[in-house]
Design a protein around this motif. Structure first.
Motif, PDB file in Angstrom:
ATOM      1  N   ALA A 132      50.548  -8.815 -30.711  1.00  0.00           N
ATOM      2  CA  ALA A 132      50.187  -9.020 -29.399  1.00  0.00           C
ATOM      3  C   ALA A 132      50.714  -7.978 -28.599  1.00  0.00           C
ATOM      4  N   VAL A 133      49.803  -7.634 -27.707  1.00  0.00           N
ATOM      5  CA  VAL A 133      50.041  -6.392 -26.786  1.00  0.00           C
ATOM      6  C   VAL A 133      49.731  -6.933 -25.264  1.00  0.00           C
ATOM      7  N   ILE A 134      50.567  -6.175 -24.460  1.00  0.00           N
ATOM      8  CA  ILE A 134      50.536  -6.635 -22.957  1.00  0.00           C
ATOM      9  C   ILE A 134      49.457  -5.342 -22.375  1.00  0.00           C
ATOM     10  N   PRO A 135      48.380  -5.682 -22.052  1.00  0.00           N
ATOM     11  CA  PRO A 135      47.541  -4.458 -21.399  1.00  0.00           C
ATOM     12  C   PRO A 135      48.261  -3.851 -20.248  1.00  0.00           C
ATOM     13  N   GLU A 136      48.255  -2.534 -20.229  1.00  0.00           N
ATOM     14  CA  GLU A 136      48.921  -1.751 -19.372  1.00  0.00           C
ATOM     15  C   GLU A 136      48.387  -2.126 -17.737  1.00  0.00           C
ATOM     16  N   GLU A 137      47.244  -2.615 -17.539  1.00  0.00           N
ATOM     17  CA  GLU A 137      46.650  -2.827 -16.190  1.00  0.00           C
ATOM     18  C   GLU A 137      47.333  -4.153 -15.774  1.00  0.00           C
ATOM     19  N   TRP A 138      47.763  -4.936 -16.626  1.00  0.00           N
ATOM     20  CA  TRP A 138      48.211  -6.323 -16.306  1.00  0.00           C
ATOM     21  C   TRP A 138      49.663  -6.416 -15.742  1.00  0.00           C
ATOM     22  N   ILE A 139      50.607  -5.124 -16.344  1.00  0.00           N
ATOM     23  CA  ILE A 139      51.681  -5.010 -15.995  1.00  0.00           C
ATOM     24  C   ILE A 139      52.209  -4.816 -14.565  1.00  0.00           C
ATOM     25  N   LYS A 140      53.054  -5.623 -13.904  1.00  0.00           N
ATOM     26  CA  LYS A 140      53.581  -5.402 -12.543  1.00  0.00           C
ATOM     27  C   LYS A 140      54.915  -5.016 -12.445  1.00  0.00           C
ATOM     28  N   VAL A 141      55.925  -5.374 -13.167  1.00  0.00           N
ATOM     29  CA  VAL A 141      57.308  -4.849 -13.243  1.00  0.00           C
ATOM     30  C   VAL A 141      57.620  -4.813 -14.578  1.00  0.00           C
ATOM     31  N   VAL A 142      58.416  -3.826 -14.751  1.00  0.00           N
ATOM     32  CA  VAL A 142      59.214  -3.667 -16.202  1.00  0.00           C
ATOM     33  C   VAL A 142      60.617  -3.574 -16.035  1.00  0.00           C
ATOM     34  N   GLY A 143      61.552  -4.104 -16.640  1.00  0.00           N
ATOM     35  CA  GLY A 143      62.999  -3.927 -16.387  1.00  0.00           C
ATOM     36  C   GLY A 143      63.354  -3.520 -17.655  1.00  0.00           C
ATOM     37  N   HIS A 144      64.294  -2.796 -17.889  1.00  0.00           N
ATOM     38  CA  HIS A 144      65.004  -2.293 -19.337  1.00  0.00           C
ATOM     39  C   HIS A 144      66.224  -2.898 -19.549  1.00  0.00           C
ATOM     40  N   ARG A 145      66.499  -3.427 -20.513  1.00  0.00           N
ATOM     41  CA  ARG A 145      67.960  -3.998 -20.862  1.00  0.00           C
ATOM     42  C   ARG A 145      68.785  -2.703 -21.437  1.00  0.00           C
ATOM     43  N   SER A 146      69.940  -2.923 -21.270  1.00  0.00           N
ATOM     44  CA  SER A 146      70.897  -1.538 -21.689  1.00  0.00           C
ATOM     45  C   SER A 146      70.857  -1.946 -23.245  1.00  0.00           C
ATOM     46  N   VAL A 147      71.126  -0.679 -23.769  1.00  0.00           N
ATOM     47  CA  VAL A 147      71.240  -0.623 -25.391  1.00  0.00           C
ATOM     48  C   VAL A 147      72.557  -0.837 -25.923  1.00  0.00           C
ATOM     49  N   PRO A 148      72.850  -1.978 -26.476  1.00  0.00           N
ATOM     50  CA  PRO A 148      74.117  -2.470 -26.963  1.00  0.00           C
ATOM     51  C   PRO A 148      74.499  -1.772 -28.088  1.00  0.00           C
ATOM     52  N   GLU A 149      75.809  -1.860 -28.325  1.00  0.00           N
ATOM     53  CA  GLU A 149      76.370  -0.914 -29.361  1.00  0.00           C
ATOM     54  C   GLU A 149      76.024  -1.759 -30.745  1.00  0.00           C
ATOM     55  N   ASN A 150      75.846  -1.116 -31.772  1.00  0.00           N
ATOM     56  CA  ASN A 150      75.666  -1.390 -33.075  1.00  0.00           C
ATOM     57  C   ASN A 150      76.838  -0.922 -33.994  1.00  0.00           C
ATOM     58  N   ILE A 151      77.699  -1.868 -34.231  1.00  0.00           N
ATOM     59  CA  ILE A 151      78.866  -1.523 -34.874  1.00  0.00           C
ATOM     60  C   ILE A 151      78.619  -1.148 -36.473  1.00  0.00           C
ATOM     61  N   ASN A 152      77.475  -1.405 -36.995  1.00  0.00           N
ATOM     62  CA  ASN A 152      77.219  -1.134 -38.217  1.00  0.00           C
ATOM     63  C   ASN A 152      76.843   0.296 -38.430  1.00  0.00           C
ATOM     64  N   VAL A 153      76.432   1.029 -37.598  1.00  0.00           N
ATOM     65  CA  VAL A 153      75.819   2.575 -37.492  1.00  0.00           C
ATOM     66  C   VAL A 153      76.987   3.343 -37.449  1.00  0.00           C
ATOM     67  N   PRO A 154      77.045   4.190 -38.601  1.00  0.00           N
ATOM     68  CA  PRO A 154      78.166   5.117 -38.311  1.00  0.00           C
ATOM     69  C   PRO A 154      77.940   6.326 -37.447  1.00  0.00           C
ATOM     70  N   ASP A 155      78.956   6.858 -36.993  1.00  0.00           N
ATOM     71  CA  ASP A 155      78.784   8.125 -35.912  1.00  0.00           C
ATOM     72  C   ASP A 155      77.867   9.107 -36.378  1.00  0.00           C
TER      73      ASP A 155
END
Length: 166
Positions: A132-155
């Motif tokens: 499934a894809v949302i067509p670009e012309e249908w999009i009215k507003v986009v909100g991004h959520r913050s990137v949470p930490e992933n404790i499994n990923v080493p530095d």
């Protein structure tokens, strides 16, 4: 339908075995991993994402003389990783030409497109199909959520987690 209860390590082992031994491994990403996203808590999802990225990524993207060569099935694998990444979450309000009011979706980005995971604007939340894809012309507003930490990923691998897919 068969229902199995697996912990995250068992689930990863099943996925790894299917991918390494199956000619139809792309179905693993569409039918098993993608459809399991909302059955996992955040810790399990982050664990699975990291170990798939670390251990399965080389099966689909070989390094050859300094260049990366995608192998068959790489697109479904990369697509599933993008869908699983908890930092790759967007709230998208959209309205199609035949819709009376806007709809709200929890989405992820893949290949430059917003792809819905859940329709959150209805009483019964519905999981959306893999393609499934949302067509670009249908999009009215986009909100991004913050990137949470992933404790499994080493530095030394943090870029895998923080550089979100387009």
């Amino acid at each position: 339908m068969i229902n199995l209860k697996l912990d995250r390590k068992e689930f990863f082992a099943v996925i790894e075995e299917l991918v390494r031994s199956s000619q139809s491994a792309q179905y693993v990403w569409r039918e098993i991993v993608y459809k399991s996203i909302f059955n996992m808590n955040a810790e399990d999802l982050d664990y699975l994402w990291y170990y798939l990225r670390r251990d399965i990524h080389p099966c689909y993207f070989y390094d050859h003389d300094g260049t990366t060569e995608p192998q068959p099935g790489h697109d479904d694998f990369a697509h599933a990783l993008a869908a699983m990444h908890r930092g790759n979450r967007y709230t998208v309000m959209c309205q199609g030409p035949k819709q009376a009011k806007p709809h709200k979706y929890l989405c992820y980005r893949y290949n430059g497109e917003y792809r819905p995971l859940l329709n959150v604007g209805v009483t019964c939340k519905r999981f959306q199909p893999f393609d499934a894809v949302i067509p670009e012309e249908w999009i009215k507003v986009v909100g991004h959520r913050s990137v949470p930490e992933n404790i499994n990923v080493p530095d030394d691998k943090k870029a895998w987690w923080t550089e979100l897919p387009e």
